[in-house]
Structures are given as C-alpha cells and as structure tokens.
Design a protein around this motif. Sequence first.
Motif, mmCIF file in Angstrom:
data_model
loop_
_atom_site.group_PDB
_atom_site.id
_atom_site.type_symbol
_atom_site.label_atom_id
_atom_site.label_comp_id
_atom_site.label_asym_id
_atom_site.label_seq_id
_atom_site.Cartn_x
_atom_site.Cartn_y
_atom_site.Cartn_z
ATOM 1 N N ASN A 80 -12.656 -16.446 -1.373
ATOM 2 C CA ASN A 80 -12.328 -16.048 -2.641
ATOM 3 C C ASN A 80 -11.126 -14.365 -2.717
ATOM 4 O OD1 ASN A 80 -11.585 -16.564 -4.802
ATOM 5 N ND2 ASN A 80 -14.136 -15.778 -6.234
ATOM 6 N N TRP A 81 -10.208 -14.582 -1.960
ATOM 7 C CA TRP A 81 -9.543 -13.023 -2.158
ATOM 8 C C TRP A 81 -8.349 -13.209 -1.300
ATOM 9 C CZ3 TRP A 81 -12.700 -9.347 -2.450
ATOM 10 C CH2 TRP A 81 -13.952 -8.764 -2.068
ATOM 11 N N ASN A 82 -7.738 -12.416 -2.277
ATOM 12 C CA ASN A 82 -6.015 -12.856 -2.633
ATOM 13 C C ASN A 82 -5.464 -13.046 -0.629
ATOM 14 O OD1 ASN A 82 -6.166 -12.808 -5.288
ATOM 15 N ND2 ASN A 82 -4.812 -11.961 -5.434
ATOM 16 N N GLY A 83 -4.583 -13.095 -0.742
ATOM 17 C CA GLY A 83 -3.687 -13.627 -0.142
ATOM 18 C C GLY A 83 -2.795 -12.694 0.373
ATOM 19 N N ALA A 84 -1.868 -12.495 1.375
ATOM 20 C CA ALA A 84 -0.597 -11.542 1.311
ATOM 21 C C ALA A 84 0.872 -12.215 1.242
ATOM 22 C CB ALA A 84 -0.666 -10.371 2.454
ATOM 23 N N GLY A 85 1.764 -11.905 0.399
ATOM 24 C CA GLY A 85 2.969 -13.036 0.400
ATOM 25 C C GLY A 85 4.585 -11.669 0.469
ATOM 26 N N ASN A 110 2.423 -0.383 -4.862
ATOM 27 C CA ASN A 110 1.127 -0.219 -6.050
ATOM 28 C C ASN A 110 0.121 -0.944 -5.128
ATOM 29 O OD1 ASN A 110 3.288 -2.539 -6.562
ATOM 30 N ND2 ASN A 110 0.636 -3.667 -6.633
ATOM 31 N N ALA A 111 -1.684 -0.355 -5.760
ATOM 32 C CA ALA A 111 -2.542 -1.130 -4.337
ATOM 33 C C ALA A 111 -2.551 -2.787 -5.041
ATOM 34 C CB ALA A 111 -3.651 -0.907 -5.646
ATOM 35 N N GLU A 112 -3.101 -3.347 -4.486
ATOM 36 C CA GLU A 112 -3.160 -4.965 -4.710
ATOM 37 C C GLU A 112 -3.979 -5.732 -5.280
ATOM 38 O OE1 GLU A 112 -1.718 -7.823 -5.454
ATOM 39 O OE2 GLU A 112 0.786 -6.460 -4.959
ATOM 40 N N VAL A 113 -4.454 -6.746 -6.079
ATOM 41 C CA VAL A 113 -5.926 -7.222 -6.074
ATOM 42 C C VAL A 113 -7.241 -7.348 -5.033
ATOM 43 C CG1 VAL A 113 -6.651 -9.408 -6.974
ATOM 44 C CG2 VAL A 113 -3.495 -8.564 -7.329
ATOM 45 N N MET A 114 -6.453 -7.270 -3.536
ATOM 46 C CA MET A 114 -8.333 -7.195 -2.527
ATOM 47 C C MET A 114 -8.025 -6.191 -2.444
ATOM 48 S SD MET A 114 -8.165 -9.414 0.958
ATOM 49 C CE MET A 114 -7.886 -8.780 1.871
ATOM 50 N N PRO A 115 -8.891 -5.377 -2.367
ATOM 51 C CA PRO A 115 -9.399 -3.718 -1.489
ATOM 52 C C PRO A 115 -8.750 -3.655 -0.840
ATOM 53 C CG PRO A 115 -11.439 -5.283 -1.499
ATOM 54 C CD PRO A 115 -10.181 -6.608 -2.676
ATOM 55 N N ALA A 116 -8.329 -2.693 -0.127
ATOM 56 C CA ALA A 116 -7.166 -2.488 1.305
ATOM 57 C C ALA A 116 -6.202 -2.567 1.065
ATOM 58 C CB ALA A 116 -7.996 -2.409 2.426
ATOM 59 N N GLN A 117 -5.411 -4.188 0.520
ATOM 60 C CA GLN A 117 -3.759 -4.187 0.245
ATOM 61 C C GLN A 117 -3.703 -3.695 -0.511
ATOM 62 O OE1 GLN A 117 -3.397 -8.709 -1.719
ATOM 63 N NE2 GLN A 117 -3.898 -8.707 0.332
ATOM 64 N N TRP A 118 -2.495 -3.578 -0.351
ATOM 65 C CA TRP A 118 -0.829 -2.898 -0.998
ATOM 66 C C TRP A 118 0.201 -3.783 -0.582
ATOM 67 C CZ3 TRP A 118 -2.343 1.941 -3.685
ATOM 68 C CH2 TRP A 118 -3.438 2.544 -2.730
ATOM 69 N N GLU A 119 1.081 -2.794 -1.751
ATOM 70 C CA GLU A 119 2.287 -3.774 -1.519
ATOM 71 C C GLU A 119 2.968 -2.287 -1.414
ATOM 72 O OE1 GLU A 119 3.510 -7.329 -4.697
ATOM 73 O OE2 GLU A 119 4.695 -5.552 -5.836
ATOM 74 N N PHE A 120 4.526 -2.648 -0.953
ATOM 75 C CA PHE A 120 5.937 -2.232 -1.488
ATOM 76 C C PHE A 120 7.408 -2.451 -1.695
ATOM 77 C CE2 PHE A 120 5.760 -2.583 3.223
ATOM 78 C CZ PHE A 120 6.553 -2.429 3.643
ATOM 79 N N GLN A 121 8.340 -2.260 -2.413
ATOM 80 C CA GLN A 121 8.839 -2.951 -3.123
ATOM 81 C C GLN A 121 10.227 -2.162 -2.211
ATOM 82 O OE1 GLN A 121 7.309 -2.237 -5.746
ATOM 83 N NE2 GLN A 121 5.622 -3.222 -5.509
ATOM 84 N N VAL A 122 11.460 -2.722 -1.675
ATOM 85 C CA VAL A 122 12.313 -2.502 -0.953
ATOM 86 C C VAL A 122 13.633 -3.287 -2.112
ATOM 87 C CG1 VAL A 122 13.942 -2.017 0.574
ATOM 88 C CG2 VAL A 122 10.998 -2.262 1.059
ATOM 89 N N GLY A 123 14.672 -2.772 -2.518
ATOM 90 C CA GLY A 123 15.080 -3.457 -2.769
ATOM 91 C C GLY A 123 15.671 -2.168 -4.670
ATOM 92 N N PRO A 124 16.793 -2.492 -5.136
ATOM 93 C CA PRO A 124 17.968 -3.469 -5.358
ATOM 94 C C PRO A 124 18.771 -3.935 -3.883
ATOM 95 C CG PRO A 124 18.507 -3.031 -6.852
ATOM 96 C CD PRO A 124 17.498 -2.461 -6.592
ATOM 97 N N CYS A 125 18.888 -4.472 -2.724
ATOM 98 C CA CYS A 125 20.172 -4.653 -1.470
ATOM 99 C C CYS A 125 20.467 -5.964 -1.830
ATOM 100 C CB CYS A 125 19.046 -4.236 0.217
ATOM 101 S SG CYS A 125 17.615 -3.400 0.211
ATOM 102 N N HIS A 161 -11.463 -5.150 11.060
ATOM 103 C CA HIS A 161 -12.406 -4.761 9.798
ATOM 104 C C HIS A 161 -10.972 -4.950 8.594
ATOM 105 C CE1 HIS A 161 -16.239 -5.767 8.076
ATOM 106 N NE2 HIS A 161 -16.072 -4.149 6.923
ATOM 107 N N PRO A 162 -11.351 -4.540 7.372
ATOM 108 C CA PRO A 162 -10.846 -4.162 6.093
ATOM 109 C C PRO A 162 -10.906 -2.930 5.834
ATOM 110 C CG PRO A 162 -11.261 -6.347 6.005
ATOM 111 C CD PRO A 162 -11.558 -6.151 6.579
#
Length: 371
Positions: free
Chosen positions: A246-251, A194-209, A145-146
């Motif tokens: 109706n919730w964003n997926g994760a890419g 950053n926090a993402e569009v769906m609650p409990a969804q987050w994002e981190f970025q790696v780079g430039p590599c 459960h999220p």
Amino acid sequence: MATSASATLSKAVKQQYMELPQGDKVQAMYIWIDGTGEGLRCKTRTLDFEPKSIEDLPEWNFDGSSTYQAEGSNSDMYLIPAAMFRDPFRKDPNKLVLCEVQKYNGKPAETNLRVTCKKVMEMVDDQHPWFGMEQEYTILGTDGHPFGWPSNGFPGPQGPYYCGVGADKAYGRDIVEAHYRACLYAGVQICGTNAEVMPAQWEFQVGPCEGINMGDHLWVARFLLHRVCEDFGVVASFDPKPIPGNWNGAGCHTNFSTKEMREDGGLKAIEDSIEKLGKRHSYHIRAYDPKGGLDNARRLTGHHETSNINEFSAGVANRGASIRIPRNVGQEKKGYFEDRRPSANCDPYGVTEALIRTCLLSEEGDEPTDY
C-alpha cells in the motif's frame, strides 16, 4: 540504514586537492546509457582546451563487453558526443558530455534510442513540440532499505509526506537541495522539486524542453542525482514500484504540447491527440519502460493515483486516468496534456518519440514506422 564506505571518507581532505589549479587542461566526463537501457556509465579524459560546442569534442570508445553492450571478442563501442553541460563537481572549465553509443559497424547500439528520436523530432520541428517530465525517485540505503524508514517495520501511512516539511515527514532533503543546485550549475532545465507521497520518495521536474533536448536534459539530471547520492553514500532508485503493498509507485509523468495546442482553441488539437493515443495504448505501454511494460505492470494497478495498465482513459484533473488534462487547460481551451503512464525508469527518448509518432505523425498499429 546502510550507507556506502566511500561516504565516510573525509570530504575536507578531498577538497584540498580539488582546489589545486589544473593549468590549461580540461577534464571532460563522457556519460552514456548502458545495455540495460536505464543504467548510466561514465569516464573522464583530459583535453588541452576548453570545448565551446559539441563539435569540439573528440569521439571516444569503451569496452562494451563490460556494459552489457558487446561480446568480449568484438567489444569496442564508440562514444559520439551529443550534448555538453558544465560540471558541478569539478566546476568550470570542466565538462559533462552526454554521448550516443555506436557499435563497431557504426550502427546505433540497441539502447541508443536517441538516434530515431532525433530523426522524428526533426520531422516535426515546425510544430515546436514542448515536453516537461516529472521524475519521481526513491532514496535507498545501500542495502535497498528506504532512507529514514525504521529498520524493522514501516513509517506511518501515506498522507503527511507529500510536499511535507519537518524531520518526521521529509526524508533526505539535503540530497534534493544538492541535486537541484547541481542541475542549475550544469545548465539542466530543472524547473522544480517536491517531496512525494511515499516517505523517502521525491520528484524533480525538467522542462519545458523542445524536441531532443528533453531526453538530453533528463538523462543528465538523472546522472547528477546518482552522483550526488554517491557523495552522500545512498542510492537513487527509479524502480516504478520500489516497495510492494500500500505505497505509491514512481512514475515519470510527461507533459506535452505543440505550438497549435498552446494557441487559442488549442484544446481541439489536444483532444485529437488523446483520441489517437487511445487507439495505440499497447504501443505506448511497451515504449514507456525499459522492459516493454513489465516494470510498469507493477505500478499501473488502478490504485495509488494510477490508471490500469490494460485500460486507456482520459479526464480533466483526474490523476487516476492515463491522460490528464489540467483543469486550467480545460477552462482556457488551450495548453498541454499530461501522459501519466511512463514509468520512473523510462527512457525519455523513447517516450517523447512515441508521443510524436502517434500525436503528430498520426502513426497507427503496434509498430513504429521506419522513415
């Protein structure tokens, strides 16, 4: 929401032992990708010295019949150290060691995509390919459960959560902060979160590599996230569509450039690459998730800031396209482009290799060339 039983154990008691001196010994945790192509495994050995480079580390082995990588009658698999990082959980001088997996006959395991990725990267190293990958994930309870969602129902609709702040908008920031600091300590090239569009969804970025480092750093960042979540008693999911409806997926949006693209007039090279990508859409879709596109089909619907999986498109500042050219790149006529198709559970070695094969080696057709 269900959390793991181990999360309730006293961390203060554990810390008492973690502060004991370890003499001149070093703990090296070997990490590898299992037979699913997305799961990670790890085990630790003691070294009598602090390794200074990857060449200092011994090869090791494991039971592949327990990781979906071998049958019981011939189960030995070999761990070949590939990249080394500092260990943020045990701290210096202890190490994390990302490994390639080889079969008993010395050939790479089926899910060891690093071997061909490295070969392809070496073929184009004079073009200095840079990557930045945006890893989205969802925090779940151990019951799936999220995190922070009502036990019987849903939170309010999407809108206030993206880059949100406040207890009713940001679910699980402690995990994000702990993971960020663990990555910095380890030496992972994390460059934002950053926090993402769906609650409990987050994002981190790696780079430039550059080159093979992209895959190495993203896999270790994922490992660190799983370990941090383990300490908090929750689960990090890279499922491309964790909640139907109706919730964003994760890419795992992948930003790509070469030396030529970054120099004046580089927009021409960017447009040339996009034209090549358009002719090889189905090959890339197969390379962009561990199930050959089946996982991504749940996410790439043409809704929720995605393109349709069956159609290739490109546009400036268009988050509904397969390929997005950032607005400032269109204005400055140089920079990079963003491939928005890779799924959250993609193998970064497979994604970066596919981009090099199509954009720089000008491969065509549905199969990669064997060099």
